[in-house]
Design a protein around this motif. Sequence first.
Motif, PDB file in Angstrom:
ATOM      1  N   ALA A 165      12.911  57.651  45.889  1.00 57.29           N
ATOM      2  CA  ALA A 165      12.365  56.763  44.854  1.00 57.29           C
ATOM      3  C   ALA A 165      13.486  56.051  44.106  1.00 57.29           C
ATOM      4  O   ALA A 165      13.383  54.843  43.803  1.00 57.29           O
ATOM      5  N   ARG A 166      14.560  56.770  43.798  1.00 59.45           N
ATOM      6  CA  ARG A 166      15.689  56.166  43.095  1.00 59.45           C
ATOM      7  C   ARG A 166      16.399  55.135  43.982  1.00 59.45           C
ATOM      8  O   ARG A 166      16.783  54.065  43.516  1.00 59.45           O
ATOM      9  N   LEU A 167      16.536  55.459  45.259  1.00 55.01           N
ATOM     10  CA  LEU A 167      17.157  54.527  46.191  1.00 55.01           C
ATOM     11  C   LEU A 167      16.338  53.243  46.293  1.00 55.01           C
ATOM     12  O   LEU A 167      16.890  52.129  46.303  1.00 55.01           O
ATOM     13  N   GLN A 168      15.022  53.395  46.333  1.00 56.26           N
ATOM     14  CA  GLN A 168      14.149  52.225  46.388  1.00 56.26           C
ATOM     15  C   GLN A 168      14.300  51.376  45.129  1.00 56.26           C
ATOM     16  O   GLN A 168      14.334  50.137  45.195  1.00 56.26           O
ATOM     17  N   ALA A 169      14.436  52.025  43.975  1.00 53.44           N
ATOM     18  CA  ALA A 169      14.610  51.288  42.715  1.00 53.44           C
ATOM     19  C   ALA A 169      15.939  50.529  42.708  1.00 53.44           C
ATOM     20  O   ALA A 169      16.013  49.396  42.224  1.00 53.44           O
ATOM     21  N   HIS A 199      25.105  56.298  54.068  1.00 49.14           N
ATOM     22  CA  HIS A 199      24.933  57.729  54.322  1.00 49.14           C
ATOM     23  C   HIS A 199      23.471  58.170  54.181  1.00 49.14           C
ATOM     24  O   HIS A 199      23.174  59.358  54.325  1.00 49.14           O
ATOM     25  N   ALA A 200      22.580  57.196  53.904  1.00 50.96           N
ATOM     26  CA  ALA A 200      21.203  57.569  53.576  1.00 50.96           C
ATOM     27  C   ALA A 200      20.462  58.172  54.768  1.00 50.96           C
ATOM     28  O   ALA A 200      19.629  59.070  54.606  1.00 50.96           O
ATOM     29  N   GLU A 208      10.781  60.071  55.929  1.00 54.34           N
ATOM     30  CA  GLU A 208      11.667  59.696  54.833  1.00 54.34           C
ATOM     31  C   GLU A 208      12.957  59.067  55.365  1.00 54.34           C
ATOM     32  O   GLU A 208      13.493  58.127  54.770  1.00 54.34           O
ATOM     33  N   ALA A 209      13.437  59.546  56.491  1.00 51.35           N
ATOM     34  CA  ALA A 209      14.637  58.963  57.097  1.00 51.35           C
ATOM     35  C   ALA A 209      14.368  57.531  57.538  1.00 51.35           C
ATOM     36  O   ALA A 209      15.216  56.646  57.386  1.00 51.35           O
ATOM     37  N   LEU A 210      13.161  57.284  58.080  1.00 51.25           N
ATOM     38  CA  LEU A 210      12.806  55.923  58.494  1.00 51.25           C
ATOM     39  C   LEU A 210      12.703  54.996  57.286  1.00 51.25           C
ATOM     40  O   LEU A 210      13.139  53.840  57.330  1.00 51.25           O
ATOM     41  N   THR A 211      12.132  55.509  56.197  1.00 48.46           N
ATOM     42  CA  THR A 211      12.049  54.713  54.972  1.00 48.46           C
ATOM     43  C   THR A 211      13.441  54.399  54.436  1.00 48.46           C
ATOM     44  O   THR A 211      13.728  53.277  53.990  1.00 48.46           O
ATOM     45  N   ALA A 212      14.336  55.398  54.486  1.00 56.71           N
ATOM     46  CA  ALA A 212      15.703  55.184  54.031  1.00 56.71           C
ATOM     47  C   ALA A 212      16.401  54.114  54.868  1.00 56.71           C
ATOM     48  O   ALA A 212      17.176  53.305  54.349  1.00 56.71           O
ATOM     49  N   SER A 250      14.686  51.752  61.998  1.00 57.38           N
ATOM     50  CA  SER A 250      13.585  52.121  61.099  1.00 57.38           C
ATOM     51  C   SER A 250      12.227  52.085  61.779  1.00 57.38           C
ATOM     52  O   SER A 250      11.248  52.637  61.258  1.00 57.38           O
ATOM     53  N   GLN A 251      12.158  51.396  62.926  1.00 55.96           N
ATOM     54  CA  GLN A 251      10.911  51.277  63.693  1.00 55.96           C
ATOM     55  C   GLN A 251       9.815  50.544  62.931  1.00 55.96           C
ATOM     56  O   GLN A 251       8.628  50.683  63.242  1.00 55.96           O
TER      57      GLN A 251
END
Length: 458
Positions: A165-169, A199-200, A208-212, A250-251
């Motif tokens: 969530a913080r990364l998205q912000a 490094h995400a 979550e890895a795909l979202t990152a 990310s597919q």
Amino acid sequence: MSDPRQQSIGLPDSFWQREEAQQPLRERDVAAIFRLVQKYTGASQTKIGMAVGMPQPHVSTIMAGKRQVRDVAVFERIADGLGIPRHLLGLAPEPEKSGPFPDVTGEDPMKRREFLGVAGIAVTGLAEPGTCSDATDQVRAIGDILLPYGTADHAEGEPEVPSLARLQALVSAARQAYAACRYSAVMKELPGLLSVVRHARSAFDGDEALTALSLAADAYHVAASTMLKLGHKDLAWIAADRSMQAASASQDPLTVGSSMRILTHVFLASGYHDRAKETASRAAVELSRKFSKPSPDELSVYGALLLRGAIAAARGEDRAGALELLDEAERAARHLGKGFNHHQTAFGLTNVLVHRAHIAVTLGDAGTALRHARQVDLTTMPVRERQANLWLDVARAYAQWGKYPQALTAVLKAERLAPEEVHARPAVRRLLEELNQHSRTAGLSEVGGLARRVGGDL
């Protein structure tokens, strides 16, 4: 008849390192380059034309400011014929067995590594003359992170990756700052953000890895866009490639389509108009095949790709292709309804109209450009960058008509909306040079002050 490129004037490399040659080379100002050649060699327009594979009348109209060079093949002939090191004009070295650009969609990792090595050649010249030390340090920090085998690869430890969530912000904040033309703010945040997103992938698992990875693609997209705005094409290429790599992993078709947009933008900035149009059009078609009932996000990315392709067609002087892509984008916008900046594209009917104005002025249709611009309701355009660029297109249209006071007024309106956007654009400096030539007769007393704020010497 011998190849015109064999009639090289052959100025030494050291000539093109002179201070007076640096700005024309950075801005690809062919008229200024030709004038320098005449000044220091005494070459006639005919001899220059023979050297660069161009008829004398074309040389004449370019030097008079009535014709602009846009095709990358012509830039290559100019570089080779005048003895200009290709990288000084933002060109790749002369290819041996294949073209200068690899397929950056992930099909050939070896070619990508070779390309990244080429893109890193100009790293020692990352800072533009006159750039403040803070900005220089920021660019170098971004370069350390983006460049293969850079110092960041050997840094001790890894940054702590925040929650998803913080990364998205953080990525969203960078995108919003870019859209608001606050490029200095973006530059301050990019080194830290890029250090985190690289490094995400390893910090998360599963979905979550795909979202990152999607967020990383977006972050690299912002980095590439910002580097283009500030004139660092080498880093823009690498950031765009990183965006494509993360998007593919990310597919997510939407993320891939979005990253294709910045890839097209980099092609455009380097003068590869046909490649840019092909890339945008192909990406739009591929995206359309993946949905039967498109969502607003899907329609918006699809439409934004079409608009990018239309710009590429116009810059390549393909009028029919540009109008065809614009019409298709308008159909998508009407299906979407009112645009709400879905997927950070600002796509909608208003943006299509803004692009119609831009493409008309690019094709030299000043009257058509102004007619489209007058129909735009800027209150329905949420992105300040697009608002400012519409005013700059209005200025260009008025200048084409010879209405210089109106052109200056439009530039000043753009500056009030987004000063960093106006001050960053080489095209604004060229426009100011034109306005300055008419400042006395047209009563343009504010040109000098605006030029000082932009940072150009008239």
